[in-house]
Design an enzyme around this catalytic site. Structure first.
Site, mmCIF file in Angstrom:
data_model
loop_
_atom_site.group_PDB
_atom_site.id
_atom_site.type_symbol
_atom_site.label_atom_id
_atom_site.label_comp_id
_atom_site.label_asym_id
_atom_site.label_seq_id
_atom_site.Cartn_x
_atom_site.Cartn_y
_atom_site.Cartn_z
ATOM 1 N N TYR A 118 -26.166 -5.409 -10.977
ATOM 2 C CA TYR A 118 -24.908 -5.959 -10.469
ATOM 3 C C TYR A 118 -23.806 -4.931 -10.725
ATOM 4 O O TYR A 118 -23.168 -4.921 -11.771
ATOM 5 C CB TYR A 118 -24.553 -7.279 -11.165
ATOM 6 N N PHE B 71 -26.688 -19.697 -6.038
ATOM 7 C CA PHE B 71 -26.049 -20.108 -4.783
ATOM 8 C C PHE B 71 -25.889 -21.629 -4.676
ATOM 9 O O PHE B 71 -25.973 -22.199 -3.580
ATOM 10 C CB PHE B 71 -26.818 -19.600 -3.550
ATOM 11 N N THR C 161 -23.537 -25.268 3.526
ATOM 12 C CA THR C 161 -23.085 -25.370 4.913
ATOM 13 C C THR C 161 -22.085 -26.530 4.951
ATOM 14 O O THR C 161 -22.034 -27.341 4.040
ATOM 15 C CB THR C 161 -24.282 -25.705 5.843
HETATM 16 N N1 NAP Z 1 -32.179 -14.347 -9.305
HETATM 17 C C1 NAP Z 1 -31.607 -13.989 -8.189
HETATM 18 O O1 NAP Z 1 -32.266 -13.504 -7.295
HETATM 19 C C2 NAP Z 1 -30.134 -14.188 -7.996
HETATM 20 C C3 NAP Z 1 -29.583 -13.962 -6.731
HETATM 21 C C4 NAP Z 1 -28.212 -14.178 -6.561
HETATM 22 C C5 NAP Z 1 -27.424 -14.583 -7.617
HETATM 23 N N2 NAP Z 1 -27.983 -14.781 -8.854
HETATM 24 C C6 NAP Z 1 -27.150 -15.243 -9.990
HETATM 25 O O2 NAP Z 1 -26.699 -16.547 -9.674
HETATM 26 C C7 NAP Z 1 -25.275 -16.620 -9.860
HETATM 27 C C8 NAP Z 1 -24.714 -17.647 -8.898
HETATM 28 O O3 NAP Z 1 -24.759 -17.135 -7.587
HETATM 29 P P1 NAP Z 1 -23.416 -16.787 -6.811
HETATM 30 O O4 NAP Z 1 -22.390 -16.391 -7.788
HETATM 31 O O5 NAP Z 1 -23.745 -15.832 -5.740
HETATM 32 O O6 NAP Z 1 -23.187 -18.135 -6.014
HETATM 33 P P2 NAP Z 1 -22.322 -19.430 -6.217
HETATM 34 O O7 NAP Z 1 -21.861 -19.609 -7.590
HETATM 35 O O8 NAP Z 1 -23.078 -20.490 -5.563
HETATM 36 O O9 NAP Z 1 -21.074 -19.119 -5.279
HETATM 37 C C9 NAP Z 1 -20.238 -18.041 -5.485
HETATM 38 C C10 NAP Z 1 -19.358 -17.906 -4.245
HETATM 39 O O10 NAP Z 1 -18.579 -19.078 -4.093
HETATM 40 C C11 NAP Z 1 -17.206 -18.777 -4.376
HETATM 41 N N3 NAP Z 1 -16.750 -19.791 -5.307
HETATM 42 C C12 NAP Z 1 -17.054 -19.929 -6.623
HETATM 43 N N4 NAP Z 1 -16.443 -21.000 -7.150
HETATM 44 C C13 NAP Z 1 -15.732 -21.564 -6.140
HETATM 45 C C14 NAP Z 1 -14.885 -22.699 -6.056
HETATM 46 N N5 NAP Z 1 -14.646 -23.478 -7.124
HETATM 47 N N6 NAP Z 1 -14.308 -22.985 -4.856
HETATM 48 C C15 NAP Z 1 -14.540 -22.210 -3.778
HETATM 49 N N7 NAP Z 1 -15.335 -21.118 -3.795
HETATM 50 C C16 NAP Z 1 -15.931 -20.799 -4.967
HETATM 51 C C17 NAP Z 1 -17.171 -17.392 -4.962
HETATM 52 O O11 NAP Z 1 -16.031 -16.665 -4.558
HETATM 53 P P3 NAP Z 1 -14.796 -16.396 -5.575
HETATM 54 O O12 NAP Z 1 -15.194 -15.244 -6.437
HETATM 55 O O13 NAP Z 1 -13.680 -16.118 -4.655
HETATM 56 O O14 NAP Z 1 -14.617 -17.651 -6.377
HETATM 57 C C18 NAP Z 1 -18.419 -16.762 -4.359
HETATM 58 O O15 NAP Z 1 -18.157 -16.287 -3.045
HETATM 59 C C19 NAP Z 1 -24.808 -15.186 -9.604
HETATM 60 O O16 NAP Z 1 -23.524 -14.939 -10.131
HETATM 61 C C20 NAP Z 1 -25.908 -14.395 -10.256
HETATM 62 O O17 NAP Z 1 -25.653 -14.300 -11.659
HETATM 63 C C21 NAP Z 1 -29.324 -14.598 -9.044
#
Ligand code: NAP
Length: 300
Positions: free
Chosen positions: A65, A217, A223
């Site tokens: 990352y 995610f 969606t």
């Molecule tokens: N094992 C794997 O393959 C894998 C793959 C992907 C991710 N991960 C891990 O999983 C974690 C979670 O995934 P993620 O961070 O991509 O997805 P997420 O937490 O589902 O969503 C993050 C997205 O939503 C926005 N967001 C967050 N809080 C929000 C809120 N309260 N209101 C509106 N928008 C919001 C963020 O933008 P802003 O920054 O603008 O808030 C960002 O664009 C990652 O940080 C990573 O550590 C693991």
């Protein structure tokens, strides 16, 4: 929601012998703003410190990352060392990137030690709390055997470099295969209210076996969904909070790791630890379509 904001409101789960609040934090979003431009370093540091102040004691990260001027592990190290005793940092190995950020072929078993050591150096630790073996490329589930790679990590665990092991982007067969080699404390797959619901069964299987299911995610795969909008409006919360509460409602072994670089979103996400959905809410939400939702193309 007027309660004091604290991740502990979601309850706890124990990863191996490491207790964590079920509402955690994912560090993948720290390096860039929503528009893709580099994050402000002070803001990123402040988000991490605030997360811990709000009771987050489970942070998900990876050495891969990073972008040109920011790395998640470096930010975590700078913001949080000396680390609070109860902080559990979960990292992942398997994918690799060159110095310019280009993706390399997935690590071979003998390359995993180097990836573990890279995380140790960057985080300033002498051992890693939990390491996920992430298989597959992009967001696709991995296929084929993981035993050589998981076996290599099991050896590093035996050597004391890692306390506990997990697996990521996997099937129930992979879980079984890994468990024959060493204990698995967590499974990390893409999963959410409207994404990859075919993993409902795997979530249950993990619950039966005392394995944490840690979806990524939970927010980002969302969606547009009329049920989410309506339930959010009734509770006076945001759709993101409803998605997190739904995630936590899936079972005591399900942990949330929402990622954000935005301090307001952080507070909102941790506040979701206290949001309880009624069975009626769940029924309305459960009708959402099972799709792969929208995910940013550059995410892993
Ligand atoms: N094992 C794997 O393959 C894998 C793959 C992907 C991710 N991960 C891990 O999983 C974690 C979670 O995934 P993620 O961070 O991509 O997805 P997420 O937490 O589902 O969503 C993050 C997205 O939503 C926005 N967001 C967050 N809080 C929000 C809120 N309260 N209101 C509106 N928008 C919001 C963020 O933008 P802003 O920054 O603008 O808030 C960002 O664009 C990652 O940080 C990573 O550590 C693991």
């Amino acid at each position: 929601m007027t309660e004091t904001i604290n991740a502990a409101a979601a309850g706890t789960w124990t990863l191996g012998d490491l207790p964590v609040n079920r509402l955690g934090y994912g560090a993948m979003r720290l390096m860039t703003k929503a528009d893709g431009s580099p994050s402000d370093r002070d803001t990123a540091i402040a988000v991490l410190r605030r997360a811990v102040e709000l009771g987050v004691n489970h942070i998900d990260t990876a050495a891969f990352y990073f972008q040109a001027s920011r790395s998640a592990n470096e930010l975590i190290n700078s913001a949080l060392r000396p680390y609070p005793e109860d902080l559990v940092i979960v990292t992942k190995v398997g994918p690799g990137r060159g110095p310019s950020g280009d993706w390399l072929p997935p690590a071979r078993p003998e390359q995993l030690r180097g990836q573990v050591e890279e995380n140790l150096r960057q985080l300033g630790r002498d051992h890693l709390d939990v390491v996920n073996l992430r298989i597959g490329e992009g967001l696709e589930r991995g296929s084929g055997s993981l035993s050589d790679r998981f076996g290599a990590l099991a050896e590093l665990r035996e050597a004391g470099l890692i306390a506990h092991l997990g697996i990521s982007n996997v099937t129930a067969e992979h879980l079984k295969e890994a468990q024959a080699i060493a204990p698995v404390v967590c499974v990390q797959n893409q999963y959410g209210l409207t994404a990859r619901r075919e993993d409902d069964e795997l979530v249950g299987l993990c619950a039966d076996q005392g394995v944490a299911f840690v979806p990524f995610f939970a927010i980002a795969s969302g969606t547009e969904n009329a049920g989410v909008t309506a339930v959010a409006r009734e509770h006076g919360v945001s759709p993101a909070q409803v998605r997190l509460a739904w995630t936590l409602h899936r079972g005591p072994n399900v942990l949330a790791i929402p990622g954000t670089g935005n301090p307001a979103h952080l507070a909102e996400n941790v506040a979701a630890a206290a949001l309880r959905l009624s069975e009626e809410d769940i029924e309305r939400l459960g009708d959402g379509p099972a799709t792969n939702g929208h995910v940013p193309a550059d995410s892993i």
